[in-house]
Design a protein around this motif. Sequence first.
Motif, PDB file in Angstrom:
ATOM      1  N   ALA A  64       0.834  -1.206   0.000  1.00 21.90           N
ATOM      2  CA  ALA A  64       0.000   0.000   0.000  1.00 21.90           C
ATOM      3  C   ALA A  64       0.865   1.252   0.000  1.00 21.90           C
ATOM      4  CB  ALA A  64      -0.916  -0.003   1.219  1.00 21.90           C
ATOM      5  N   LYS A  65       0.428   2.269  -0.718  1.00 19.63           N
ATOM      6  CA  LYS A  65       1.182   3.525  -0.777  1.00 19.63           C
ATOM      7  C   LYS A  65       0.278   4.661  -1.231  1.00 19.63           C
ATOM      8  CE  LYS A  65       2.810   2.636  -5.515  1.00 19.63           C
ATOM      9  NZ  LYS A  65       4.017   2.495  -6.386  1.00 19.63           N
ATOM     10  N   VAL A  66       0.710   5.881  -0.936  1.00 12.76           N
ATOM     11  CA  VAL A  66       0.002   7.071  -1.415  1.00 12.76           C
ATOM     12  C   VAL A  66       0.246   7.191  -2.918  1.00 12.76           C
ATOM     13  CG1 VAL A  66      -0.164   9.582  -1.286  1.00 12.76           C
ATOM     14  CG2 VAL A  66       0.201   8.246   0.807  1.00 12.76           C
ATOM     15  N   VAL A  67      -0.844   7.289  -3.696  1.00 11.46           N
ATOM     16  CA  VAL A  67      -0.718   7.370  -5.157  1.00 11.46           C
ATOM     17  C   VAL A  67      -1.172   8.717  -5.706  1.00 11.46           C
ATOM     18  CG1 VAL A  67      -0.865   4.886  -5.532  1.00 11.46           C
ATOM     19  CG2 VAL A  67      -2.970   6.258  -5.458  1.00 11.46           C
ATOM     20  N   ASN A  68      -1.779   9.538  -4.867  1.00 11.98           N
ATOM     21  CA  ASN A  68      -2.180  10.873  -5.324  1.00 11.98           C
ATOM     22  C   ASN A  68      -2.522  11.728  -4.120  1.00 11.98           C
ATOM     23  OD1 ASN A  68      -2.726  12.923  -7.157  1.00 11.98           O
ATOM     24  ND2 ASN A  68      -4.815  12.255  -7.564  1.00 11.98           N
ATOM     25  N   SER A  69      -2.378  13.035  -4.287  1.00  8.67           N
ATOM     26  CA  SER A  69      -2.763  14.004  -3.254  1.00  8.67           C
ATOM     27  C   SER A  69      -3.572  15.106  -3.934  1.00  8.67           C
ATOM     28  CB  SER A  69      -1.528  14.578  -2.549  1.00  8.67           C
ATOM     29  OG  SER A  69      -0.823  13.579  -1.851  1.00  8.67           O
ATOM     30  N   PRO A  70      -4.845  14.833  -4.216  1.00  7.49           N
ATOM     31  CA  PRO A  70      -5.663  15.762  -5.013  1.00  7.49           C
ATOM     32  C   PRO A  70      -5.856  17.110  -4.328  1.00  7.49           C
ATOM     33  CG  PRO A  70      -6.704  13.604  -4.813  1.00  7.49           C
ATOM     34  CD  PRO A  70      -5.589  13.628  -3.840  1.00  7.49           C
ATOM     35  N   ARG A  71      -5.764  18.170  -5.124  1.00  4.93           N
ATOM     36  CA  ARG A  71      -6.007  19.535  -4.653  1.00  4.93           C
ATOM     37  C   ARG A  71      -7.492  19.851  -4.817  1.00  4.93           C
ATOM     38  NH1 ARG A  71      -1.686  21.036  -1.593  1.00  4.93           N
ATOM     39  NH2 ARG A  71       0.288  20.621  -2.662  1.00  4.93           N
ATOM     40  N   VAL A  72      -8.300  19.303  -3.910  1.00  6.30           N
ATOM     41  CA  VAL A  72      -9.751  19.396  -4.080  1.00  6.30           C
ATOM     42  C   VAL A  72     -10.317  20.776  -3.735  1.00  6.30           C
ATOM     43  CG1 VAL A  72     -10.118  16.928  -3.735  1.00  6.30           C
ATOM     44  CG2 VAL A  72     -10.125  18.463  -1.752  1.00  6.30           C
ATOM     45  N   PHE A  73      -9.462  21.681  -3.248  1.00  4.25           N
ATOM     46  CA  PHE A  73      -9.924  23.032  -2.935  1.00  4.25           C
ATOM     47  C   PHE A  73      -9.490  24.048  -3.990  1.00  4.25           C
ATOM     48  CE2 PHE A  73      -8.685  20.915   1.142  1.00  4.25           C
ATOM     49  CZ  PHE A  73      -9.967  20.498   1.468  1.00  4.25           C
ATOM     50  N   MET A  74      -8.901  23.589  -5.054  1.00  2.00           N
ATOM     51  CA  MET A  74      -8.328  24.479  -6.070  1.00  2.00           C
ATOM     52  C   MET A  74      -9.401  25.280  -6.801  1.00  2.00           C
ATOM     53  SD  MET A  74      -5.786  23.506  -9.254  1.00  2.00           S
ATOM     54  CE  MET A  74      -4.406  23.141  -8.152  1.00  2.00           C
ATOM     55  N   ASP A  75      -9.065  26.525  -7.124  1.00  2.00           N
ATOM     56  CA  ASP A  75      -9.908  27.360  -7.972  1.00  2.00           C
ATOM     57  C   ASP A  75      -9.587  26.984  -9.420  1.00  2.00           C
ATOM     58  OD1 ASP A  75     -10.989  29.399  -9.591  1.00  2.00           O
ATOM     59  OD2 ASP A  75     -10.861  30.854  -7.957  1.00  2.00           O
ATOM     60  N   ALA A  76     -10.541  26.362 -10.100  1.00  2.96           N
ATOM     61  CA  ALA A  76     -10.298  25.870 -11.460  1.00  2.96           C
ATOM     62  C   ALA A  76      -9.997  26.993 -12.439  1.00  2.96           C
ATOM     63  CB  ALA A  76     -11.511  25.069 -11.936  1.00  2.96           C
ATOM     64  N   ARG A  77     -10.452  28.207 -12.130  1.00  5.73           N
ATOM     65  CA  ARG A  77     -10.225  29.327 -13.053  1.00  5.73           C
ATOM     66  C   ARG A  77      -8.814  29.885 -12.940  1.00  5.73           C
ATOM     67  NH1 ARG A  77     -14.883  32.863 -10.608  1.00  5.73           N
ATOM     68  NH2 ARG A  77     -13.746  32.035  -8.806  1.00  5.73           N
TER      69      ARG A  77
END
Length: 700
Positions: free
Chosen positions: A354-367
């Motif tokens: 098992a390992k970390v495969v991603n750290s999504p920036r779910v608070f990002m401003d898409a614009r």
Amino acid sequence: MNRVAKVIFCTLIASLFLCLGATRLHAQAQSQTQTPAASPAQQAPDKDKADKDKAKEADKAKEDDDDGGGNPFAPEPAPALPPGMTGSDPNDPRANLKPGLYDSGEAAMGLKHLLLVKKPDAFQLGSSDPDDPKVKKVISQMGIGPMIDKLPKEMHLAVAGLAFANSDLAFQGNHLFQGNFYGMSIYDISNPASAKVLTTMVCPGGQGDVSVYKNLMFMSVEVPNGRIDCGVQGFPAEPPPPAADGKDKPKENQDRRPAAQKDRFRGVRIFDISDIRNPKQVAAVQTCRGSHTHTLVLDPNDKANVYIYVSGTSFVRQPEELPGCSGEAPDKDPNTALFRIDVIKVPVAAPQDAKVVNSPRVFMDARTGAMNGLNNGGTHGKKGAEKPQDTNQCHDITVYSAIGLAAGACSGNGIILDVKDPVHPKRLDAVNDPNYSYWHSASFSNSGDKVVFTDEWGGGLGARCRANDPNKWGADAIFRLKDDKLTFANYYKMPAAQPDTSNCVAHNGSLIPVPGRDIEVQGWYQGGVSVMDFTDPAKPIEIAYYDRGTIDPKMLLLGGEWSAYWYNGYIYGSEIARGLDVLELTPTKNLTQNEIDAAKTVHVSELNVQNQQKLEWPAKLVVAKAYVDQLERSQALPADRIASLREAIQGAESSHLNKGKVTKLKTLAPSLEKDAAAAQSASDASRLHALAAVFEHPSM
């Protein structure tokens, strides 16, 4: 207590209860602390030595008050209600129950308390003497050091007790898994009314939230006393902060995080539970902020792996302890560990990989691409309205794979995520609310058209259900969900007033599978268990409850229901201080026996509440009875139609589904479909459709 010391104190003692929100909202405050503004007494000219001494005492008192007080367990009287707000009901039967740990008063409506299984000895402090060497040893293992001396002696017991707090629950077959800040317990619930501890595993590091999948168990670890080897020795206590300019106050703006330790563990532990009595740790995945909570995520298209969404709310550890970790602001370090969640991939056949495969920036401003793209919009505080603060963490994420969505309760916001690709979740919508202090957890309705968010105002360690506490603060917020967009409907708060020494606020709950209705059971800490019907999201109502008196009438001691979940016919409550509660629904005017029996037809093999499952009901006659009861309650059909439907169901049931009686049921289905088309409400239309479907293919 000065601010620097308090941040560390909160982090080490109550980062899991979040020290009334301090560690969550200011997780990096150890390097960004500010000195309280000078008071008028400090600025006035000296008169004489006595006046100067009085001024110093006043300033210290003011500073302690600004920081939440030198004693975080002292009860605080509720302030006056803000204009236009309504508080909790002091005349509710739950409002004045006899206090006590195991001999408190009880009140219930629509719930029967079957059993309390007391905490295992391994999770009991076992002393009432603050000078007991065991108490001192536990406090030392927590890494608090000399800061404990700032509290009165009797408070040392309260602090030490936090090390053994029960946390969240998971279920598999006839086993219940209960997390604890000091490890976890597994219960045999084959006979819920006689549930018993099967095994206990000591493994400190809190919160200890657990989830299970097949032969694997996962555990969240965030507190700095966690060790890779599950050892209880913790780490050496931190030295007191160096004084500045010969004064008794520490230097400002210095890093007060615990010293880096190669054996420290903060992240997600993975255990093999093939031998249910002897869980074996097979992996330990480190993360920069630890794991306050986690969510088990199943990908329908990937049977070889499971995924874990990690929500960290505490401070970011030093890169010397875990390379790559940074707690800097995004403009200083684009690789900051703030403003993200972590995704762990776990090969089911080889969990050690098992390992970390991603750290999504779910608070990002898409614009703009700014990773700090969300904020809370401003909320309420002790001194009135507070300025907006960026959202840099999620507390809990509930994934509903059947509809490809997740609801994130993310400190300052409620968010909706597309999780069809679980490694790369994408934000679809976000909301904030000035009445919300800290977005804590979330639940979908079974149809996926509503979301219930909770607000953990006060961080779980505060009394927030008093008569003068607004019923829009520390409450549930119910939203409609359509086309992936959230629209606010209303609030719900457990209505009974609680005393100043009763920690109480909205916490964890799950759906109760009553067909035709949206019902949630929920823990409210020392506010007990409350059952809410939110079928009409604009008019949520309480339909059942169970509560005890506060643990101590003079001091706020952490206790009450961390979570209350329905599992295969019973409600289980993780009681923080006492143990495990088992409860059962009983009929009332708002819930019939037929509805309860229909709910009991739904059985699942595993339950991890943050991995929400689609509920489906068999076409049994008891389910049809539940729908008829609901149609009578809502007056969707006239009395003679209700009577004829019941007669037809009774005839089929008593004949054991005689062919002629079944044929009669089938002949009623078309008229029910016509009634559905003319129904006054969507809920009644749905019930009529579902009732017709049962009549088409009835079973016992």
